[in-house]
Design a protein around this motif. Sequence first.
Motif, PDB file in Angstrom:
ATOM      1  N   TYR A   5       0.756  -1.043  -0.019  1.00  0.00           N
ATOM      2  CA  TYR A   5      -0.063  -0.067  -0.086  1.00  0.00           C
ATOM      3  C   TYR A   5       0.908   1.181   0.031  1.00  0.00           C
ATOM      4  O   TYR A   5       0.513   2.255  -0.558  1.00  0.00           O
ATOM      5  N   HIS A   6       1.930   1.159   0.841  1.00  0.00           N
ATOM      6  CA  HIS A   6       2.792   2.319   0.750  1.00  0.00           C
ATOM      7  C   HIS A   6       3.795   2.311  -0.404  1.00  0.00           C
ATOM      8  O   HIS A   6       4.803   1.649  -0.386  1.00  0.00           O
ATOM      9  N   VAL A   7       3.412   2.873  -1.670  1.00  0.00           N
ATOM     10  CA  VAL A   7       4.108   2.741  -2.821  1.00  0.00           C
ATOM     11  C   VAL A   7       3.865   4.074  -3.609  1.00  0.00           C
ATOM     12  O   VAL A   7       2.937   4.746  -3.675  1.00  0.00           O
ATOM     13  N   HIS A   8       5.137   4.491  -4.144  1.00  0.00           N
ATOM     14  CA  HIS A   8       5.075   5.659  -4.949  1.00  0.00           C
ATOM     15  C   HIS A   8       5.333   5.376  -6.409  1.00  0.00           C
ATOM     16  O   HIS A   8       6.267   4.813  -6.615  1.00  0.00           O
ATOM     17  N   LEU A   9       4.671   5.973  -7.234  1.00  0.00           N
ATOM     18  CA  LEU A   9       4.777   5.641  -8.641  1.00  0.00           C
ATOM     19  C   LEU A   9       5.698   6.488  -9.309  1.00  0.00           C
ATOM     20  O   LEU A   9       6.065   6.228 -10.299  1.00  0.00           O
ATOM     21  N   GLU A  46       1.074   8.606  -2.753  1.00  0.00           N
ATOM     22  CA  GLU A  46       2.396   9.613  -3.272  1.00  0.00           C
ATOM     23  C   GLU A  46       2.495  10.466  -1.987  1.00  0.00           C
ATOM     24  O   GLU A  46       1.589  10.875  -1.172  1.00  0.00           O
ATOM     25  N   HIS A  47       3.721  11.065  -1.960  1.00  0.00           N
ATOM     26  CA  HIS A  47       4.063  11.949  -1.064  1.00  0.00           C
ATOM     27  C   HIS A  47       3.161  13.454  -0.950  1.00  0.00           C
ATOM     28  O   HIS A  47       3.144  13.813  -1.910  1.00  0.00           O
ATOM     29  N   ILE A  48       2.474  13.829   0.070  1.00  0.00           N
ATOM     30  CA  ILE A  48       1.696  14.761   0.163  1.00  0.00           C
ATOM     31  C   ILE A  48       2.724  16.236  -0.339  1.00  0.00           C
ATOM     32  O   ILE A  48       1.992  17.089  -0.975  1.00  0.00           O
ATOM     33  N   ILE A  88      -2.620   8.052   0.087  1.00  0.00           N
ATOM     34  CA  ILE A  88      -1.725   9.299   0.079  1.00  0.00           C
ATOM     35  C   ILE A  88      -0.648   9.072   1.519  1.00  0.00           C
ATOM     36  O   ILE A  88      -1.172   8.656   2.193  1.00  0.00           O
ATOM     37  N   GLU A  89       0.658   9.528   1.189  1.00  0.00           N
ATOM     38  CA  GLU A  89       1.368   9.650   2.464  1.00  0.00           C
ATOM     39  C   GLU A  89       1.543  11.142   2.926  1.00  0.00           C
ATOM     40  O   GLU A  89       2.001  12.073   2.260  1.00  0.00           O
ATOM     41  N   ALA A  90       1.022  11.315   3.953  1.00  0.00           N
ATOM     42  CA  ALA A  90       0.965  12.650   4.415  1.00  0.00           C
ATOM     43  C   ALA A  90       1.587  13.072   5.705  1.00  0.00           C
ATOM     44  O   ALA A  90       1.343  12.150   6.658  1.00  0.00           O
ATOM     45  N   SER A 235       6.225  -1.965   1.159  1.00  0.00           N
ATOM     46  CA  SER A 235       7.566  -1.979   0.733  1.00  0.00           C
ATOM     47  C   SER A 235       8.166  -0.478   0.623  1.00  0.00           C
ATOM     48  O   SER A 235       9.197  -0.064   0.651  1.00  0.00           O
ATOM     49  N   ASP A 236       7.185   0.595   0.516  1.00  0.00           N
ATOM     50  CA  ASP A 236       7.533   1.875   0.225  1.00  0.00           C
ATOM     51  C   ASP A 236       8.509   2.096  -0.989  1.00  0.00           C
ATOM     52  O   ASP A 236       9.271   2.771  -1.083  1.00  0.00           O
ATOM     53  N   ALA A 237       7.793   1.237  -2.009  1.00  0.00           N
ATOM     54  CA  ALA A 237       8.620   1.370  -3.323  1.00  0.00           C
ATOM     55  C   ALA A 237       8.571   2.726  -3.919  1.00  0.00           C
ATOM     56  O   ALA A 237       7.526   3.422  -3.739  1.00  0.00           O
ATOM     57  N   HIS A 238       9.548   3.112  -4.457  1.00  0.00           N
ATOM     58  CA  HIS A 238       9.600   4.265  -5.532  1.00  0.00           C
ATOM     59  C   HIS A 238       9.841   4.062  -6.623  1.00  0.00           C
ATOM     60  O   HIS A 238      10.046   4.838  -7.582  1.00  0.00           O
ATOM     61  N   ARG A 239      10.027   2.709  -7.013  1.00  0.00           N
ATOM     62  CA  ARG A 239      10.047   2.275  -8.645  1.00  0.00           C
ATOM     63  C   ARG A 239       9.291   0.936  -8.668  1.00  0.00           C
ATOM     64  O   ARG A 239       9.782   0.210  -7.354  1.00  0.00           O
TER      65      ARG A 239
HETATM   66 ZN   LIG Z   1       6.933   6.741   1.176  1.00  0.00          ZN
END
Ligand SMILES: [Zn+2]
Length: 276
Positions: A5-9, A46-48, A88-90, A235-239
């Motif tokens: 769930y904690h994933v950044h596109l 995504e990061h707020i 959203i990551e706030a 995973s807090d994936a950023h890719r």
């Molecule tokens: Zn994050």
Amino acid sequence: MLTDYHVHLRPDDPGTPAELYFTAANAERYREIAAERGVKELGVSEHIHRFSAALDVWQHPFWRENAVDDLDAYVSFVREETDLRLGIEADFIAGREDRMANLLDAHEWDYVIGSVHFLGNYAVDNDDATDVWRHETTAERIWKAYFEALARSALTGMYDIIAHPDLVKIWGSARPAPSRDPRFYYEPAIEAMLDAGVAMEVSTAGLRKPVGEIYPARAMIEMAVDAGVPIALSSDAHRSEHLAYGYETAVELLTDCGVKEIAVFDRRARRMEPLG
Ligand SMILES: [Zn+2]
Ligand SMILES: [Zn+2]
């Protein structure tokens, strides 16, 4: 069930245009890689501070540098062009809770992830001039302030999941550690998460960071389990290649700690599903 769930596109690097990453093709690629790795529940968060609307909440120089994307466009993109959960990551910014709540209330999320990246104006995880370790005196003070902020973040009621709960350890042996038993610091945060009814994130991102460990430490997971705080896995994936990174290690650790179920979210309603 496995979740991410904690994933950044999009990556964190400033200057990268959102249009390159907020595309149906990119979302589909994330979906495919997650599926290959056994992740059924996939969402983005995504990061707020990447969104211009966040400047109504806080005007930190780091935010001003990064706040270029359109929040409404992100929300419509995820809902209309993907089958991903919308999150959203706030950040928790002390003193800015009402402004942040107003911003979050404007959209219908599947979940909101709360993060403590800043203590006052100083950052826990930025190795630059804003690094809290260049401004505070002792590891004891930094750890205490960090976990107190984490507890306060849980109690705001803004969040469904509390992210990377011991992020303060990110630099590993490159920064001092407090000498006393870390459970002293975890305790108030665990109690707050329990009182607030939020889930605690177990994140494999720490495996990719200098500390080289899952967030949080085993002792904090055990305390959460004992207290009955639900666990969320990410995973807090950023890719895309970071998706479900180190999940075998995480599942083994969670199983060892007695976790049998993980939290799943739909329009901010939580249910528990068997882990694995
Ligand atoms: Zn994050
Ligand atoms: Zn974060």
